[in-house]
Enzyme design. Structure first.
Site, short mmCIF file in Angstrom:
data_model
loop_
_atom_site.label_atom_id
_atom_site.label_comp_id
_atom_site.label_asym_id
_atom_site.label_seq_id
_atom_site.Cartn_x
_atom_site.Cartn_y
_atom_site.Cartn_z
N SER A 35 0.83 -1.21 0.00
CA SER A 35 0.00 0.00 0.00
C SER A 35 0.86 1.25 0.00
O SER A 35 1.72 1.42 0.87
CB SER A 35 -0.88 0.05 1.25
OG SER A 35 -1.75 -1.02 1.27
N HIS A 66 -3.73 0.86 -4.72
CA HIS A 66 -3.14 -0.25 -5.49
C HIS A 66 -3.70 -0.11 -6.90
O HIS A 66 -4.85 -0.47 -7.14
CB HIS A 66 -3.60 -1.61 -4.95
CG HIS A 66 -3.07 -1.94 -3.59
ND1 HIS A 66 -2.10 -2.90 -3.38
CD2 HIS A 66 -3.37 -1.47 -2.38
CE1 HIS A 66 -1.84 -2.99 -2.10
NE2 HIS A 66 -2.61 -2.13 -1.46
N HIS A 88 -5.68 -9.30 -2.02
CA HIS A 88 -5.80 -9.62 -0.59
C HIS A 88 -7.01 -10.51 -0.34
O HIS A 88 -8.05 -10.31 -0.98
CB HIS A 88 -6.01 -8.34 0.22
CG HIS A 88 -5.01 -7.26 -0.01
ND1 HIS A 88 -5.08 -6.40 -1.07
CD2 HIS A 88 -3.92 -6.90 0.71
CE1 HIS A 88 -4.06 -5.55 -1.01
NE2 HIS A 88 -3.33 -5.83 0.06
N TYR A 90 -9.11 -10.16 1.95
CA TYR A 90 -10.28 -9.37 2.35
C TYR A 90 -11.05 -8.81 1.14
O TYR A 90 -12.18 -8.35 1.27
CB TYR A 90 -9.90 -8.23 3.31
CG TYR A 90 -8.99 -7.17 2.74
CD1 TYR A 90 -9.46 -6.21 1.86
CD2 TYR A 90 -7.65 -7.12 3.11
CE1 TYR A 90 -8.61 -5.24 1.34
CE2 TYR A 90 -6.80 -6.17 2.60
CZ TYR A 90 -7.29 -5.23 1.72
OH TYR A 90 -6.46 -4.28 1.20
N GLU A 91 -10.45 -8.89 -0.06
CA GLU A 91 -11.19 -8.48 -1.26
C GLU A 91 -12.12 -9.60 -1.73
O GLU A 91 -12.88 -9.42 -2.68
CB GLU A 91 -10.21 -8.15 -2.39
CG GLU A 91 -9.35 -6.93 -2.11
CD GLU A 91 -8.33 -6.72 -3.22
OE1 GLU A 91 -8.69 -6.18 -4.26
OE2 GLU A 91 -7.16 -7.14 -3.03
N ALA A 118 2.61 -2.57 3.94
CA ALA A 118 2.38 -1.62 5.03
C ALA A 118 1.91 -2.46 6.22
O ALA A 118 1.15 -3.40 6.03
CB ALA A 118 1.28 -0.65 4.62
N MET A 221 -2.25 -7.41 6.36
CA MET A 221 -3.28 -8.24 5.72
C MET A 221 -2.81 -8.85 4.39
O MET A 221 -3.63 -9.14 3.52
CB MET A 221 -4.53 -7.39 5.48
CG MET A 221 -5.08 -6.71 6.73
SD MET A 221 -6.40 -5.57 6.34
CE MET A 221 -6.55 -4.68 7.90
N SER A 222 -1.50 -9.03 4.25
CA SER A 222 -1.00 -9.52 2.95
C SER A 222 0.24 -10.38 3.14
O SER A 222 0.51 -10.88 4.22
CB SER A 222 -0.67 -8.31 2.05
OG SER A 222 0.43 -7.61 2.58
N ASN A 245 1.60 2.65 11.16
CA ASN A 245 0.83 3.09 12.34
C ASN A 245 1.23 2.21 13.51
O ASN A 245 1.71 1.10 13.32
CB ASN A 245 -0.69 2.95 12.06
CG ASN A 245 -1.09 1.53 11.66
OD1 ASN A 245 -0.78 1.07 10.56
ND2 ASN A 245 -1.72 0.83 12.56
N HIS A 259 -6.90 3.89 7.10
CA HIS A 259 -6.22 3.64 5.83
C HIS A 259 -5.49 4.89 5.32
O HIS A 259 -4.44 4.79 4.68
CB HIS A 259 -7.23 3.14 4.80
CG HIS A 259 -6.61 2.58 3.55
ND1 HIS A 259 -5.64 1.60 3.57
CD2 HIS A 259 -6.83 2.85 2.24
CE1 HIS A 259 -5.27 1.30 2.33
NE2 HIS A 259 -5.98 2.06 1.50
N1 HPA Z 1 -3.37 -3.80 11.05
C1 HPA Z 1 -3.49 -4.61 9.96
N2 HPA Z 1 -3.05 -4.27 8.77
C2 HPA Z 1 -2.40 -3.10 8.63
C3 HPA Z 1 -2.22 -2.24 9.71
C4 HPA Z 1 -2.75 -2.60 10.98
O1 HPA Z 1 -2.62 -1.88 11.99
N3 HPA Z 1 -1.54 -1.15 9.25
C5 HPA Z 1 -1.30 -1.38 7.93
N4 HPA Z 1 -1.83 -2.56 7.55
#
Ligand code: HPA
Length: 296
Positions: A35, A66, A88, A90-91, A118, A221-222, A245, A259
């Site tokens: 990302s 993306h 991903h 989640y898609e 990320a 998540m990847s 983060n 996001h």
């Molecule tokens: N959690 C899950 N996926 C992420 C995060 C997070 O805090 N930050 C970037 N991708």
């Protein structure tokens, strides 16, 4: 009944032949952009770009940040192919569909894969903007059966039960760390365990606390599905997580993962990450031309 891969060997071969007929590049290096990190693909010279929707049998990516294309080109004189935008779970994509492009890369000739993502920082010593070289992963969905290798095994890719204890090449981890030092990035360079979760909701405080106890330094998540496919077919792998983060560890915290923050951190650190990847490529050029692949 578990859904198994619809990409038999010949179908993946069809995809790679389609691409090889349309580009002069013969990549040894694969790069997957996380990302906000698509700038890596823009750095390639002499680009040939294929939007995912124009490639036969290719899935299309649906996430903001993306853009969805395969970019061929060269970096530091090394022929490479870059996924700008990944898939991903989640898609709504199965694990094997998320990872399938790695097998396309294999048939294109790729023997080394650099995966970026990320991630949220769980390790309290990690700060936003740090870069973590992945030492190991925890495949949360995989531990309960959602592994991209589930289904009949085609030995042309790799063995039925591949070990993963050296999925992230230890020599290349050292190389990443020395390249970071050379670029003056040691202060933001970390090493640790990446935990994959399904998303798309961010984790609860209780979940982050649990992942912390399990030994995760960062969460995202990847990545792990792609890495499993890569190691299965004997590619060398480097994983780099940009900490976008800090994960929320207490219920009274005012912070919330979002996001936009993830994309913003990607943008502000993108140059450092791109410089790091370029130097890694320069330093492991010899290895990239070496036809030997990893044994397990
Ligand atoms: N959690 C899950 N996926 C992420 C995060 C997070 O805090 N930050 C970037 N991708």
């Amino acid at each position: 009944m578990v859904e198994v891969s619809e990409y038999e060997y010949e179908k993946v071969e069809e995809i790679s032949n389609y691409l090889l007929e349309r580009t002069k590049h013969r990549p040894k290096l694969g790069i997957i952009c996380g990302s906000g990190l698509g700038g890596l693909a823009d750095r390639l010279d002499e680009k040939d770009v294929f939007a995912y929707e124009t490639i036969p049998h290719f899935p299309v990516s649906t996430v903001v940040g993306h853009s969805g294309c395969l970019v061929f080109g060269s970096i530091k004189g090394v022929s490479a192919v870059c996924m700008k935008g990944r898939f991903h779970p989640y898609e709504g994509y199965a694990a094997w569909k998320c990872a399938m492009p790695v097998r396309v890369m294999k048939l294109l000739g790729v023997n080394t894969l650099i995966v970026t993502n990320a991630a949220g920082g769980i390790n309290a010593t990690f700060g936003v903007g740090d870069i973590m070289v992945i030492r190991d992963h925890i495949n949360f969905p995989g531990l309960s059966g959602t592994n991209p290798l589930v289904g009949p095994n085609d030995e042309r890719w790799g063995s039925r039960f591949p070990p993963l204890n050296k999925a992230y090449d230890p020599q290349l981890i050292k190389l990443v760390e020395s390249c970071a030092a050379e670029l003056g990035l040691s202060d933001i360079m970390r090493e640790g365990v990446y935990c994959m979760v399904g998303g798309p909701s961010y984790e609860t405080v209780a979940e982050i606390r649990a992942l912390h106890i399990l030994g995760a330094d960062a969460v995202g998540m990847s990545t792990v599905n792609e890495v499993i496919f890569a190691h299965h077919c004997h590619m060398r792998v480097i994983g780099l997580s940009l900490i976008t983060n800090k994960c929320v560890m207490t219920w009274d915290s005012k912070d919330e993962a979002n996001h936009e923050e993830v994309l913003q951190t990607g943008k502000s650190r993108a140059k450092d990450l791109e410089n790091l990847v370029s130097l890694i490529v320069e330093r492991c050029k010899q290895q990239l031309f070496d036809e030997k692949s990893v044994n397990y």
